[in-house]
Design a protein around this motif. Sequence first.
Motif, PDB file in Angstrom:
ATOM      1  N   ALA A  72      41.012  37.475  40.126  1.00 42.00           N
ATOM      2  CA  ALA A  72      40.795  37.633  38.883  1.00 42.00           C
ATOM      3  C   ALA A  72      39.040  37.552  38.752  1.00 42.00           C
ATOM      4  O   ALA A  72      38.689  38.078  37.707  1.00 42.00           O
ATOM      5  CB  ALA A  72      41.159  35.988  38.278  1.00 42.00           C
ATOM      6  N   ARG A  73      38.440  36.870  39.645  1.00 38.66           N
ATOM      7  CA  ARG A  73      37.061  36.844  39.349  1.00 38.66           C
ATOM      8  C   ARG A  73      36.357  38.200  39.886  1.00 38.66           C
ATOM      9  O   ARG A  73      35.408  38.562  39.238  1.00 38.66           O
ATOM     10  CB  ARG A  73      36.348  35.904  40.426  1.00 38.66           C
ATOM     11  N   LYS A  74      37.212  38.987  40.784  1.00 34.41           N
ATOM     12  CA  LYS A  74      36.943  40.312  40.810  1.00 34.41           C
ATOM     13  C   LYS A  74      36.792  41.128  39.590  1.00 34.41           C
ATOM     14  O   LYS A  74      35.976  42.104  39.487  1.00 34.41           O
ATOM     15  CB  LYS A  74      37.566  41.088  42.081  1.00 34.41           C
ATOM     16  N   LEU A  75      37.846  41.118  38.903  1.00 32.00           N
ATOM     17  CA  LEU A  75      37.990  41.640  37.641  1.00 32.00           C
ATOM     18  C   LEU A  75      36.843  41.099  36.551  1.00 32.00           C
ATOM     19  O   LEU A  75      36.421  41.870  35.828  1.00 32.00           O
ATOM     20  CB  LEU A  75      39.318  41.526  36.823  1.00 32.00           C
ATOM     21  N   ASP A  76      36.617  39.753  36.470  1.00 35.54           N
ATOM     22  CA  ASP A  76      35.879  39.261  35.578  1.00 35.54           C
ATOM     23  C   ASP A  76      34.860  38.265  35.998  1.00 35.54           C
ATOM     24  O   ASP A  76      35.724  36.946  36.459  1.00 35.54           O
ATOM     25  CB  ASP A  76      36.561  38.589  34.344  1.00 35.54           C
ATOM     26  N   GLY A  77      33.881  38.337  36.639  1.00 41.99           N
ATOM     27  CA  GLY A  77      32.975  37.351  37.160  1.00 41.99           C
ATOM     28  C   GLY A  77      32.592  36.212  36.685  1.00 41.99           C
ATOM     29  O   GLY A  77      32.206  35.340  37.085  1.00 41.99           O
ATOM     30  N   SER A  78      32.664  36.289  35.054  1.00 44.44           N
ATOM     31  CA  SER A  78      32.560  34.969  34.459  1.00 44.44           C
ATOM     32  C   SER A  78      33.527  34.229  34.077  1.00 44.44           C
ATOM     33  O   SER A  78      33.688  33.434  33.179  1.00 44.44           O
ATOM     34  CB  SER A  78      31.773  35.466  33.193  1.00 44.44           C
ATOM     35  N   HIS A  79      34.773  34.635  34.820  1.00 39.66           N
ATOM     36  CA  HIS A  79      36.186  33.916  34.539  1.00 39.66           C
ATOM     37  C   HIS A  79      36.215  32.677  34.981  1.00 39.66           C
ATOM     38  O   HIS A  79      36.440  32.244  36.257  1.00 39.66           O
ATOM     39  CB  HIS A  79      37.569  34.878  35.045  1.00 39.66           C
ATOM     40  N   LEU A  80      35.579  31.586  34.142  1.00 39.48           N
ATOM     41  CA  LEU A  80      35.554  30.037  34.515  1.00 39.48           C
ATOM     42  C   LEU A  80      36.513  29.548  35.342  1.00 39.48           C
ATOM     43  O   LEU A  80      36.631  28.804  36.267  1.00 39.48           O
ATOM     44  CB  LEU A  80      35.089  29.401  33.523  1.00 39.48           C
ATOM     45  N   PRO A  81      37.914  29.718  34.708  1.00 37.05           N
ATOM     46  CA  PRO A  81      39.063  28.955  35.184  1.00 37.05           C
ATOM     47  C   PRO A  81      39.280  29.246  36.673  1.00 37.05           C
ATOM     48  O   PRO A  81      39.576  28.528  37.312  1.00 37.05           O
ATOM     49  CB  PRO A  81      40.092  29.250  34.034  1.00 37.05           C
ATOM     50  N   SER A  82      39.230  30.880  36.949  1.00 36.66           N
ATOM     51  CA  SER A  82      39.597  31.102  38.345  1.00 36.66           C
ATOM     52  C   SER A  82      38.378  30.515  39.086  1.00 36.66           C
ATOM     53  O   SER A  82      38.408  30.094  40.356  1.00 36.66           O
ATOM     54  CB  SER A  82      39.358  32.627  38.379  1.00 36.66           C
ATOM     55  N   LEU A  83      37.031  30.554  38.657  1.00 34.66           N
ATOM     56  CA  LEU A  83      36.265  29.992  39.510  1.00 34.66           C
ATOM     57  C   LEU A  83      36.235  28.657  39.775  1.00 34.66           C
ATOM     58  O   LEU A  83      36.093  28.063  41.129  1.00 34.66           O
ATOM     59  CB  LEU A  83      34.748  30.146  38.909  1.00 34.66           C
TER      60      LEU A  83
END
Length: 456
Positions: free
Chosen positions: A314-325
Amino acid sequence: MPPRRSVLAVALAFGLSLGTACKGRPSAAPEPGAAQVAMGSWQEWLALTPLVEAARSHAGPTTVAALEKASKLLRDGKARTADDTLAALADSEGRHWITVARADLAALYFTVCIRGVAWRLVDLDAKTPPTRKSDYSEDTKLGPGDIAVEAMLTNLDAALTAKEPILQTQARIARARATAYVSRCPPSKEAAEMAQGILKGDLAALAAENHLTPDLAFLWAGVQMGEYSGAAAKPFLLLAREGGYDEPTIATMLAVIALEQREFAAADKHAAEAEANYKKLGDTGQQAQALFLRGEVARNKGDLKAARGFYEAARKLDGSHLPSLLGLTRMTLAADGQSAAIRQLQAAFPSILLDGPLVADKLELALDNLEAYVTLPAENDLITVCRDALLADVELEKDLMRRGLRYFFAATMDARLAEYDHARSHAVLARDEFETAKLTPPIDINAFIERLDRVQ
């Protein structure tokens, strides 16, 4: 304009939190075992076929002929020409049926909302779906064929006073569709609030009468999910899906509901479907959300390796995806301790706080990211780590806007931990940073400090 984050968007980001605090008994939910059938299929509504069928036994031949002609034009993608056909009978004996048809047509096919006061229709190729755009530019001129939103709603109110129950139902359907878009592209904040109130009332009435169309069933599911629970929303999501409504968010919402009900196989199935749908659409943000949900399923099943894989994808697709971080941070905190978790969060700051000067849209995006960063963590140990990461090496932050924001949002996390003295100190530091840099803070720091003083 609408707030940056909808209730549903925040709820989906939380994953498990939707059903934890219902406000009361959900209104108009179907009784157990009650038959719920959508009022017409979505494909039929795109040509206004259910409305035409209703009119055949209740409207005059001239009105029916115009509705049938408009329906044929819609099948060919000619929304503007279809509206022109109906407009010729706007003051006729069958004006209420014409009003309803024009409102349905406008809500389903408008391409541009101009300052919230008018909707623009265009003729398209039959295979080209309309795209939505909000235009608040004062330079955009209204055209002779644009639909006046206020007049449309006034005419719908008149149609709702008709004596024929079937016409009243059709008018309510059209008004619900129209007010849904008015609330998203309003001429003013007051108009948006009024539209939302009317929309909810109409949806509740239609649900109680079992007259929800597939698209309105989806909207009512969103209300139920945001205000009550996923369990209350699920029947209406299924209603929308069975009626052929192809909104890809349905799979995501069903995944969230299954996850909160600990139905892990169903949750993963729906999330995988959502992932595939959004990959096909090229929507990386929503695809990342679906991957996050699959990670949550794996984590709840105890498969931490698979969970990590989904979060990282998920973070590879969207680096600012906070739930996955935060999912990754939670796992790092448990396995390697606070210092490792803080380093992991710090490494993600460039994607959260962005690069370059924080102005205009970039500042809005950074604020969105920070709001999610401070509101999504639920456990105190995760809140603490997120707060500490904001404060770690903050004095090395060269950009004074970012430094002030880091102090302020750390203060909000202090407040979540009920550490009010620390919250006040960090808020004052944030205010001082902005004053020293002669920058206008994008948040009201003084109001925050005043609220803290009242709590202490």
